[in-house]
Scaffold this motif. Structure first.
Motif, PDB file in Angstrom:
ATOM      1  N   LEU A 188       0.863  -1.179   0.000  1.00 51.38           N
ATOM      2  CA  LEU A 188       0.000   0.000   0.000  1.00 51.38           C
ATOM      3  C   LEU A 188       0.900   1.229   0.000  1.00 51.38           C
ATOM      4  O   LEU A 188       1.728   1.399   0.901  1.00 51.38           O
ATOM      5  CB  LEU A 188      -0.909   0.016   1.233  1.00 51.38           C
ATOM      6  N   ILE A 189       0.762   2.055  -1.036  1.00 46.02           N
ATOM      7  CA  ILE A 189       1.471   3.329  -1.114  1.00 46.02           C
ATOM      8  C   ILE A 189       0.448   4.408  -0.766  1.00 46.02           C
ATOM      9  O   ILE A 189      -0.494   4.651  -1.536  1.00 46.02           O
ATOM     10  CB  ILE A 189       2.047   3.565  -2.521  1.00 46.02           C
ATOM     11  N   HIS A 190       0.600   5.012   0.385  1.00 40.32           N
ATOM     12  CA  HIS A 190      -0.427   5.943   0.868  1.00 40.32           C
ATOM     13  C   HIS A 190       0.196   7.296   1.183  1.00 40.32           C
ATOM     14  O   HIS A 190       1.303   7.391   1.696  1.00 40.32           O
ATOM     15  CB  HIS A 190      -1.104   5.388   2.114  1.00 40.32           C
ATOM     16  N   GLU A 191      -0.533   8.322   0.857  1.00 35.92           N
ATOM     17  CA  GLU A 191      -0.065   9.656   1.211  1.00 35.92           C
ATOM     18  C   GLU A 191      -0.035   9.818   2.726  1.00 35.92           C
ATOM     19  O   GLU A 191      -0.869   9.270   3.449  1.00 35.92           O
ATOM     20  CB  GLU A 191      -0.952  10.715   0.569  1.00 35.92           C
ATOM     21  N   ALA A 192       0.961  10.571   3.201  1.00 32.23           N
ATOM     22  CA  ALA A 192       1.057  10.933   4.616  1.00 32.23           C
ATOM     23  C   ALA A 192       1.629  12.346   4.655  1.00 32.23           C
ATOM     24  O   ALA A 192       2.768  12.562   5.067  1.00 32.23           O
ATOM     25  CB  ALA A 192       1.929   9.952   5.376  1.00 32.23           C
ATOM     26  N   THR A 193       0.833  13.273   4.183  1.00 36.53           N
ATOM     27  CA  THR A 193       1.312  14.641   4.003  1.00 36.53           C
ATOM     28  C   THR A 193       1.782  15.250   5.306  1.00 36.53           C
ATOM     29  O   THR A 193       2.779  15.978   5.349  1.00 36.53           O
ATOM     30  CB  THR A 193       0.194  15.506   3.392  1.00 36.53           C
TER      31      THR A 193
ATOM     32  N   GLU B  53      -8.788  19.762   7.094  1.00 38.00           N
ATOM     33  CA  GLU B  53      -9.173  20.946   6.323  1.00 38.00           C
ATOM     34  C   GLU B  53      -8.698  20.863   4.875  1.00 38.00           C
ATOM     35  O   GLU B  53      -9.424  21.240   3.950  1.00 38.00           O
ATOM     36  CB  GLU B  53      -8.592  22.200   6.990  1.00 38.00           C
ATOM     37  N   SER B  54      -7.480  20.350   4.656  1.00 37.95           N
ATOM     38  CA  SER B  54      -6.911  20.300   3.311  1.00 37.95           C
ATOM     39  C   SER B  54      -7.202  18.977   2.597  1.00 37.95           C
ATOM     40  O   SER B  54      -6.732  18.765   1.470  1.00 37.95           O
ATOM     41  CB  SER B  54      -5.397  20.527   3.382  1.00 37.95           C
ATOM     42  N   MET B  55      -7.965  18.102   3.255  1.00 34.70           N
ATOM     43  CA  MET B  55      -8.341  16.810   2.674  1.00 34.70           C
ATOM     44  C   MET B  55      -7.120  15.935   2.380  1.00 34.70           C
ATOM     45  O   MET B  55      -6.964  15.374   1.295  1.00 34.70           O
ATOM     46  CB  MET B  55      -9.181  17.000   1.409  1.00 34.70           C
ATOM     47  N   HIS B  56      -6.248  15.831   3.393  1.00 31.58           N
ATOM     48  CA  HIS B  56      -5.099  14.951   3.319  1.00 31.58           C
ATOM     49  C   HIS B  56      -5.150  13.968   4.488  1.00 31.58           C
ATOM     50  O   HIS B  56      -6.088  13.967   5.289  1.00 31.58           O
ATOM     51  CB  HIS B  56      -3.794  15.752   3.332  1.00 31.58           C
ATOM     52  N   THR B  57      -4.126  13.115   4.583  1.00 29.13           N
ATOM     53  CA  THR B  57      -4.063  12.083   5.617  1.00 29.13           C
ATOM     54  C   THR B  57      -2.796  12.264   6.438  1.00 29.13           C
ATOM     55  O   THR B  57      -1.739  12.583   5.887  1.00 29.13           O
ATOM     56  CB  THR B  57      -4.051  10.683   4.974  1.00 29.13           C
TER      57      THR B  57
ATOM     58  N   THR C 273       4.155   8.408   1.294  1.00 30.60           N
ATOM     59  CA  THR C 273       4.671   9.366   0.326  1.00 30.60           C
ATOM     60  C   THR C 273       3.876  10.668   0.412  1.00 30.60           C
ATOM     61  O   THR C 273       3.038  10.838   1.298  1.00 30.60           O
ATOM     62  CB  THR C 273       4.621   8.765  -1.099  1.00 30.60           C
ATOM     63  N   HIS C 274       4.164  11.609  -0.518  1.00 28.54           N
ATOM     64  CA  HIS C 274       3.538  12.934  -0.525  1.00 28.54           C
ATOM     65  C   HIS C 274       3.811  13.646   0.812  1.00 28.54           C
ATOM     66  O   HIS C 274       2.913  14.139   1.478  1.00 28.54           O
ATOM     67  CB  HIS C 274       2.025  12.824  -0.787  1.00 28.54           C
ATOM     68  N   ILE C 275       5.095  13.703   1.171  1.00 29.58           N
ATOM     69  CA  ILE C 275       5.524  14.253   2.455  1.00 29.58           C
ATOM     70  C   ILE C 275       5.641  15.770   2.349  1.00 29.58           C
ATOM     71  O   ILE C 275       6.319  16.294   1.458  1.00 29.58           O
ATOM     72  CB  ILE C 275       6.874  13.641   2.871  1.00 29.58           C
ATOM     73  N   SER C 276       5.016  16.478   3.267  1.00 27.48           N
ATOM     74  CA  SER C 276       5.020  17.939   3.255  1.00 27.48           C
ATOM     75  C   SER C 276       6.443  18.488   3.330  1.00 27.48           C
ATOM     76  O   SER C 276       7.331  17.901   3.966  1.00 27.48           O
ATOM     77  CB  SER C 276       4.211  18.476   4.434  1.00 27.48           C
ATOM     78  N   SER C 277       6.653  19.647   2.707  1.00 25.27           N
ATOM     79  CA  SER C 277       7.974  20.284   2.703  1.00 25.27           C
ATOM     80  C   SER C 277       8.430  20.678   4.100  1.00 25.27           C
ATOM     81  O   SER C 277       9.625  20.892   4.325  1.00 25.27           O
ATOM     82  CB  SER C 277       7.952  21.525   1.794  1.00 25.27           C
ATOM     83  N   ARG C 278       7.526  20.759   5.058  1.00 18.07           N
ATOM     84  CA  ARG C 278       7.921  21.128   6.420  1.00 18.07           C
ATOM     85  C   ARG C 278       8.781  20.047   7.075  1.00 18.07           C
ATOM     86  O   ARG C 278       9.437  20.296   8.075  1.00 18.07           O
ATOM     87  CB  ARG C 278       6.698  21.420   7.280  1.00 18.07           C
ATOM     88  N   TYR C 279       8.782  18.825   6.475  1.00 13.66           N
ATOM     89  CA  TYR C 279       9.569  17.724   7.042  1.00 13.66           C
ATOM     90  C   TYR C 279      10.783  17.390   6.173  1.00 13.66           C
ATOM     91  O   TYR C 279      11.309  16.274   6.239  1.00 13.66           O
ATOM     92  CB  TYR C 279       8.690  16.483   7.205  1.00 13.66           C
ATOM     93  N   THR C 280      11.222  18.364   5.373  1.00 15.79           N
ATOM     94  CA  THR C 280      12.324  18.122   4.441  1.00 15.79           C
ATOM     95  C   THR C 280      13.582  17.638   5.151  1.00 15.79           C
ATOM     96  O   THR C 280      14.225  16.672   4.727  1.00 15.79           O
ATOM     97  CB  THR C 280      12.644  19.400   3.647  1.00 15.79           C
TER      98      THR C 280
END
Length: 304
Positions: A225-230, A241-245, A265-272
């Motif tokens: 399972l490849i799942h977003e975790a923004t 609010e932004s409809m993410h997980t 995946t789809h990791i927010s830039s705040r965790y770069t």
């Protein structure tokens, strides 16, 4: 071969470590894209994947970070002499998008772009596998995808065949191909020497979404399972609010679906600089979890 290459693992904003979303699957030499964010073709070059074997692009939704890599990729393939059509699947507006791709700029494409609009519940049958369309919950029309391989034949029981009097040789091949054989007046059927069929492999890709019941259902027992975790769990309100997980939510879904492996995946830039908070939030709920990195590659094995 069933290899997954993560060409882009970042959120909406690219960073020095992460390109926007792009996942490439190499199945027996056929290349299949799931999303194609900005800079994807350069990532393909870095990963040395090639381009000309690309048959299909599956777009989850039409936010820029999931599609802006396609114009350059398509132009490059045209420069390199591609003539085989490219099929782009996606939710509402995919046909308008394909029309734009065909007409943008002053270059003349040497191949056709075909657009196919998909809806949750659709199944696209291909040679040896299917792609199922999943209902997701994002701020714009969106879908997820599951690549599901066809079942494989059961194992051939060589010892049992010999016990039944089948001589080693061409008759073995006939039985393995489902053809009954006759030995000394007795007919031996394939089901006497071949075990039950074995499942193929399943890869599920969520795209951008809140935790989805459909993704959970289709992921039941999936190999990957490849799942977003923004966002990390502390940003749950923002995720809603932004409809993410969040990472924890994705891990809970993976645990409920009893998947074999979870990649975030789809990791927010705040965790770069330090994505460990994403990993730690997920690890609380699911053990076999990895936070994707750009150019990471994994092989998806058959279940034992």
């Amino acid at each position: 071969m069933l290899r997954v290459i993560f060409l882009g693992t970042g959120g909406a904003l690219p960073t020095r470590n992460r390109n926007p979303s792009a996942i490439l699957i190499n199945r027996e030499g056929e290349l299949i894209f799931f999303d194609c964010g900005e800079g994807t073709q350069r990532q393909m070059m870095r990963a040395r994947t090639g381009m000309m074997s690309l048959t299909s692009v599956f777009i989850t939704h039409f936010h820029a970070d999931h599609i802006l890599g396609l114009p350059g990729l398509i132009q490059t393939m045209s420069f390199q002499g591609r003539t085989k059509p490219l099929v782009i699947y996606g939710p509402a507006k995919v046909k308008e998008f394909a029309c734009i791709l065909s007409n943008i700029g002053y270059y003349n494409l040497k191949f056709e772009i075909r657009a196919v609009e998909v809806h949750p519940g659709d199944i696209i049958k291909r040679d040896g596998y299917s792609v199922k369309i999943l209902k997701t919950e994002h701020s714009v029309p969106s879908v997820g995808y599951a690549l599901v391989e066809d079942s494989r034949p059961g194992k051939f029981n060589r010892d049992r065949a010999i016990e039944l009097g089948v001589p080693v040789g061409p008759l073995f091949s006939k039985l393995q191909n489902g053809i009954p054989v006759e030995v000394e007046g007795k007919v031996i059927s394939p089901d006497e020497v071949i075990g039950p069929s074995r499942s193929g492999r399943t890869i599920v890709y969520s795209g951008d979404t809140r935790p989805s019941d459909d993704v959970r259902r289709i992921s039941k027992g999936a190999d990957l399972l490849i799942h977003e975790a923004t966002l990390a769990d502390e940003k749950l309100d923002w995720a809603i609010e932004s409809m993410h997980t969040t990472a924890g939510e994705a891990a809970k879904l993976a645990a409920e679906a009893e998947v074999k492996k979870l990649i975030l995946t789809h990791i927010s830039s705040r965790y770069t600089e330090d994505p460990s908070v994403i990993y730690n939030d997920a690890k609380k709920h699911f053990k076999n979890v990895t936070v994707a990195e750009d150019l990471m590659e994994i092989e998806v094995p058959y279940s034992k």
